[in-house]
Design a protein around this motif. Structure first.
Motif, PDB file in Angstrom:
ATOM      1  N   MET A 210       0.752  -1.127   0.045  1.00  0.00           N
ATOM      2  CA  MET A 210      -0.234   0.054  -0.047  1.00  0.00           C
ATOM      3  C   MET A 210       0.866   1.396   0.017  1.00  0.00           C
ATOM      4  O   MET A 210       0.528   2.266  -0.631  1.00  0.00           O
ATOM      5  CB  MET A 210      -0.842  -0.150   1.194  1.00  0.00           C
ATOM      6  CG  MET A 210      -1.849  -1.007   1.211  1.00  0.00           C
ATOM      7  SD  MET A 210      -3.176  -0.733  -0.046  1.00  0.00           S
ATOM      8  CE  MET A 210      -4.019   0.635   0.601  1.00  0.00           C
ATOM      9  N   ALA A 211       1.755   1.183   0.695  1.00  0.00           N
ATOM     10  CA  ALA A 211       2.955   2.444   0.729  1.00  0.00           C
ATOM     11  C   ALA A 211       3.430   2.661  -0.560  1.00  0.00           C
ATOM     12  O   ALA A 211       3.738   3.791  -0.870  1.00  0.00           O
ATOM     13  CB  ALA A 211       3.814   2.273   1.970  1.00  0.00           C
ATOM     14  N   SER A 212       3.889   1.675  -1.057  1.00  0.00           N
ATOM     15  CA  SER A 212       4.537   1.772  -2.606  1.00  0.00           C
ATOM     16  C   SER A 212       3.784   2.003  -3.509  1.00  0.00           C
ATOM     17  O   SER A 212       4.057   2.798  -4.567  1.00  0.00           O
ATOM     18  CB  SER A 212       5.545   0.686  -2.490  1.00  0.00           C
ATOM     19  OG  SER A 212       6.101   0.632  -3.706  1.00  0.00           O
ATOM     20  N   MET A 214      -0.124   2.039  -3.462  1.00  0.00           N
ATOM     21  CA  MET A 214      -1.600   2.788  -3.490  1.00  0.00           C
ATOM     22  C   MET A 214      -1.227   4.244  -2.986  1.00  0.00           C
ATOM     23  O   MET A 214      -2.211   5.183  -3.377  1.00  0.00           O
ATOM     24  CB  MET A 214      -2.397   1.862  -2.487  1.00  0.00           C
ATOM     25  CG  MET A 214      -2.819   0.449  -3.112  1.00  0.00           C
ATOM     26  SD  MET A 214      -3.617   0.423  -4.771  1.00  0.00           S
ATOM     27  CE  MET A 214      -5.118   1.100  -3.998  1.00  0.00           C
ATOM     28  N   LEU A 215      -0.452   4.393  -2.188  1.00  0.00           N
ATOM     29  CA  LEU A 215      -0.367   5.929  -1.483  1.00  0.00           C
ATOM     30  C   LEU A 215      -0.409   6.733  -2.390  1.00  0.00           C
ATOM     31  O   LEU A 215      -0.776   7.954  -2.461  1.00  0.00           O
ATOM     32  CB  LEU A 215       0.770   5.953  -0.494  1.00  0.00           C
ATOM     33  CG  LEU A 215       0.862   7.031   0.270  1.00  0.00           C
ATOM     34  CD1 LEU A 215      -0.153   7.448   1.128  1.00  0.00           C
ATOM     35  CD2 LEU A 215       2.370   7.075   1.492  1.00  0.00           C
ATOM     36  N   PRO A 216       0.662   6.766  -3.550  1.00  0.00           N
ATOM     37  CA  PRO A 216       0.598   7.738  -4.608  1.00  0.00           C
ATOM     38  C   PRO A 216      -0.367   7.999  -5.374  1.00  0.00           C
ATOM     39  O   PRO A 216      -0.609   9.311  -5.768  1.00  0.00           O
ATOM     40  CB  PRO A 216       2.096   7.362  -5.464  1.00  0.00           C
ATOM     41  CG  PRO A 216       2.970   6.241  -4.573  1.00  0.00           C
ATOM     42  CD  PRO A 216       1.624   5.724  -3.749  1.00  0.00           C
ATOM     43  N   PHE A 218      -3.313   8.584  -4.042  1.00  0.00           N
ATOM     44  CA  PHE A 218      -4.282   9.482  -3.106  1.00  0.00           C
ATOM     45  C   PHE A 218      -3.371  10.608  -2.795  1.00  0.00           C
ATOM     46  O   PHE A 218      -3.998  11.841  -2.208  1.00  0.00           O
ATOM     47  CB  PHE A 218      -4.395   8.823  -1.860  1.00  0.00           C
ATOM     48  CG  PHE A 218      -5.286   7.422  -1.991  1.00  0.00           C
ATOM     49  CD1 PHE A 218      -6.799   7.513  -2.154  1.00  0.00           C
ATOM     50  CD2 PHE A 218      -4.663   6.522  -2.077  1.00  0.00           C
ATOM     51  CE1 PHE A 218      -7.285   6.306  -2.330  1.00  0.00           C
ATOM     52  CE2 PHE A 218      -5.276   5.143  -2.048  1.00  0.00           C
ATOM     53  CZ  PHE A 218      -6.789   5.010  -2.354  1.00  0.00           C
ATOM     54  N   LEU A 219      -2.410  11.094  -3.275  1.00  0.00           N
ATOM     55  CA  LEU A 219      -1.416  12.384  -3.163  1.00  0.00           C
ATOM     56  C   LEU A 219      -1.624  13.222  -4.485  1.00  0.00           C
ATOM     57  O   LEU A 219      -1.631  12.671  -5.510  1.00  0.00           O
ATOM     58  CB  LEU A 219      -0.067  11.809  -2.862  1.00  0.00           C
ATOM     59  CG  LEU A 219       0.240  11.250  -1.674  1.00  0.00           C
ATOM     60  CD1 LEU A 219       1.662  11.029  -1.468  1.00  0.00           C
ATOM     61  CD2 LEU A 219      -0.353  12.108  -0.542  1.00  0.00           C
ATOM     62  N   ASN A 227      10.019   6.049  -2.894  1.00  0.00           N
ATOM     63  CA  ASN A 227       9.986   4.675  -2.501  1.00  0.00           C
ATOM     64  C   ASN A 227      10.389   4.172  -1.236  1.00  0.00           C
ATOM     65  O   ASN A 227       9.625   3.537  -0.515  1.00  0.00           O
ATOM     66  CB  ASN A 227      10.325   3.668  -3.880  1.00  0.00           C
ATOM     67  CG  ASN A 227       9.400   2.417  -3.406  1.00  0.00           C
ATOM     68  OD1 ASN A 227       8.541   2.052  -2.967  1.00  0.00           O
ATOM     69  ND2 ASN A 227      10.086   1.507  -4.136  1.00  0.00           N
ATOM     70  N   ARG A 230       8.611   5.727   1.445  1.00  0.00           N
ATOM     71  CA  ARG A 230       7.303   5.372   1.878  1.00  0.00           C
ATOM     72  C   ARG A 230       7.441   3.966   2.901  1.00  0.00           C
ATOM     73  O   ARG A 230       6.729   3.771   3.557  1.00  0.00           O
ATOM     74  CB  ARG A 230       6.855   5.126   0.588  1.00  0.00           C
ATOM     75  CG  ARG A 230       6.380   6.493  -0.032  1.00  0.00           C
ATOM     76  CD  ARG A 230       5.148   6.340  -1.174  1.00  0.00           C
ATOM     77  NE  ARG A 230       5.616   5.402  -2.104  1.00  0.00           N
ATOM     78  CZ  ARG A 230       6.074   5.653  -3.353  1.00  0.00           C
ATOM     79  NH1 ARG A 230       6.266   6.984  -3.630  1.00  0.00           N
ATOM     80  NH2 ARG A 230       6.508   4.827  -4.368  1.00  0.00           N
ATOM     81  N   GLY A 234       5.970   3.137   6.549  1.00  0.00           N
ATOM     82  CA  GLY A 234       5.048   1.942   6.869  1.00  0.00           C
ATOM     83  C   GLY A 234       5.734   0.954   7.823  1.00  0.00           C
ATOM     84  O   GLY A 234       5.174   0.624   8.705  1.00  0.00           O
TER      85      GLY A 234
END
Length: 365
Positions: A210-212, A214-216, A218-219, A227, A230, A234
């Motif tokens: 998710m950090a690598s 999915m997170l981008p 939502f930003l 990377n 992130r 996490g």
């Protein structure tokens, strides 16, 4: 002469008594002892023969390790040792990595020795000054330094960065979460509980993914997070939830009378926690804290799924080199990786045992 013979007889008698008392006291212990001895006899001699006696110690390329009866291919480790440590970090700039870790070691060693003074300043150096120096040296991108993208980082370098960051960040955050979960304020207690239970209920692989990935999404587009950064966030958040539960167990072990006595002396909440409760609580849970650190250190291998080549990942990458493709190459690489991980984990375990003995001296009556 008679004294020497008497001493030898006493040693034999003592040894026999010890064996009977600890290994052959009943039929169950006798059976387990025989089973363990059989397993050791079946596994240890063949491993020693493969790793040392029949191993190949010198040679160039896979041809040196090919042939019947040959054991571990240690030239494979020698040839790829730089990649195991630095990954694809530019060879001409690796001195910066060495300097960064030597500076960290120079601050860590005095911190681990109880009798060395100025612990407060030493801690400030390790937590504040050294990370800033290490970031500048390793990443570069400053006047006079050539920038090195994190995509080129790998090997033991990435493993230590992820582990050290996770350990340093998760410990204070875990303490705050543990205090928050035991807080008398419902909002703080509820938020801390939700945070802890959420992160404990999610696998670390999912957190890294998710950090690598999915997170981008939502930003905003103008915000770009590295990377590696992130993954570090996490890992720190994930580990802090487990650390919080370990510390909470120590807080519950402190008698309520300690808090009441501190309040009676006029100490504030933070003074009570910092001077009375936490020193006792953390001493009780040293094994749990170190166990969490060891688990975090080994969990760094999971960053491979998001494209970061840690130590174990770099070993796997080098196994695909056809120049060193041998039947025993994979086993040699994995045994070497296991030994390196064991050295770090065993070192943490032994130091925690030393601190337990030292801190418990005052408790012995």
């Amino acid at each position: 002469m008679r004294a020497s013979q008497s001493w030898s007889a006493d040693m034999v008698t003592t040894s026999i008594k010890w064996l009977r008392r600890n290994l052959f006291s009943n039929w169950w212990n006798t059976g387990l002892t025989v089973l363990v001895l059989y397993v050791l006899w079946s596994a240890v001699p063949p491993f020693i023969d493969w790793a040392f006696v029949s191993a190949v110690w010198h040679g160039e390329g896979r041809a040196a390790c090919l042939g019947p009866g040959k054991g571990a291919c240690w030239p494979f480790v020698y040839a790829n040792l730089d990649q195991f440590i630095y990954g694809r970090y530019p060879a001409e700039l690796r001195w910066r990595v060495n300097v960064a870790f030597l500076l960290g070691l120079a601050g860590l060693v005095p911190m681990l020795i109880p009798r060395v003074p100025a612990k407060f300043w030493n801690l400030g150096y390790l937590v504040i000054a050294w990370p800033m120096i290490a970031i500048v040296l390793i990443s570069g991108d400053r006047p006079g330094l050539i920038g090195v993208d994190t995509d080129l980082w790998g090997g033991l370098l990435v493993t230590l960065i992820v582990a050290i960051t996770g350990i340093v960040a998760s410990f204070p955050l875990g303490v705050l979460l543990a205090l928050g979960r035991r807080s008398e304020m419902p909002v703080i207690r509820s938020l801390s509980t939700i945070f802890i239970e959420f992160w404990r209920g999610v696998p670390l692989i999912t957190v890294l993914f998710m950090a690598s990935v999915m997170l981008p999404l939502f930003l905003p587009r103008e915000i770009h997070l590295d990377n590696l950064l992130r993954c570090l966030v996490g890992v720190a958040l994930f580990s802090s939830a487990y650390m919080a539960e370990v510390v909470r167990g120590g807080l519950q072990a402190v008698p309520r009378g300690q808090i009441e006595a501190a309040r009676a002396l006029g100490l504030s909440y933070w003074q009570t926690m910092g001077l009375v409760v936490l020193p006792q609580a953390l001493r009780h849970v040293i094994p749990g804290i170190v166990n969490t650190f060891i688990g975090l250190f080994k969990d760094t291998t999971l960053v491979l799924i998001v494209g970061l080549f840690d130590f174990l990942g770099q070993v796997r990458v080098q196994l695909s080199d056809m120049h060193w493709s041998t039947p025993q190459g994979a086993a040699t690489g994995y045994v070497f990786a296991a030994f390196v991980y064991w050295v770090f984990c065993f070192g943490m375990s032994r130091y925690s045992a030393f601190m337990e003995r030292r801190l418990n001296k005052g408790m012995v009556r």
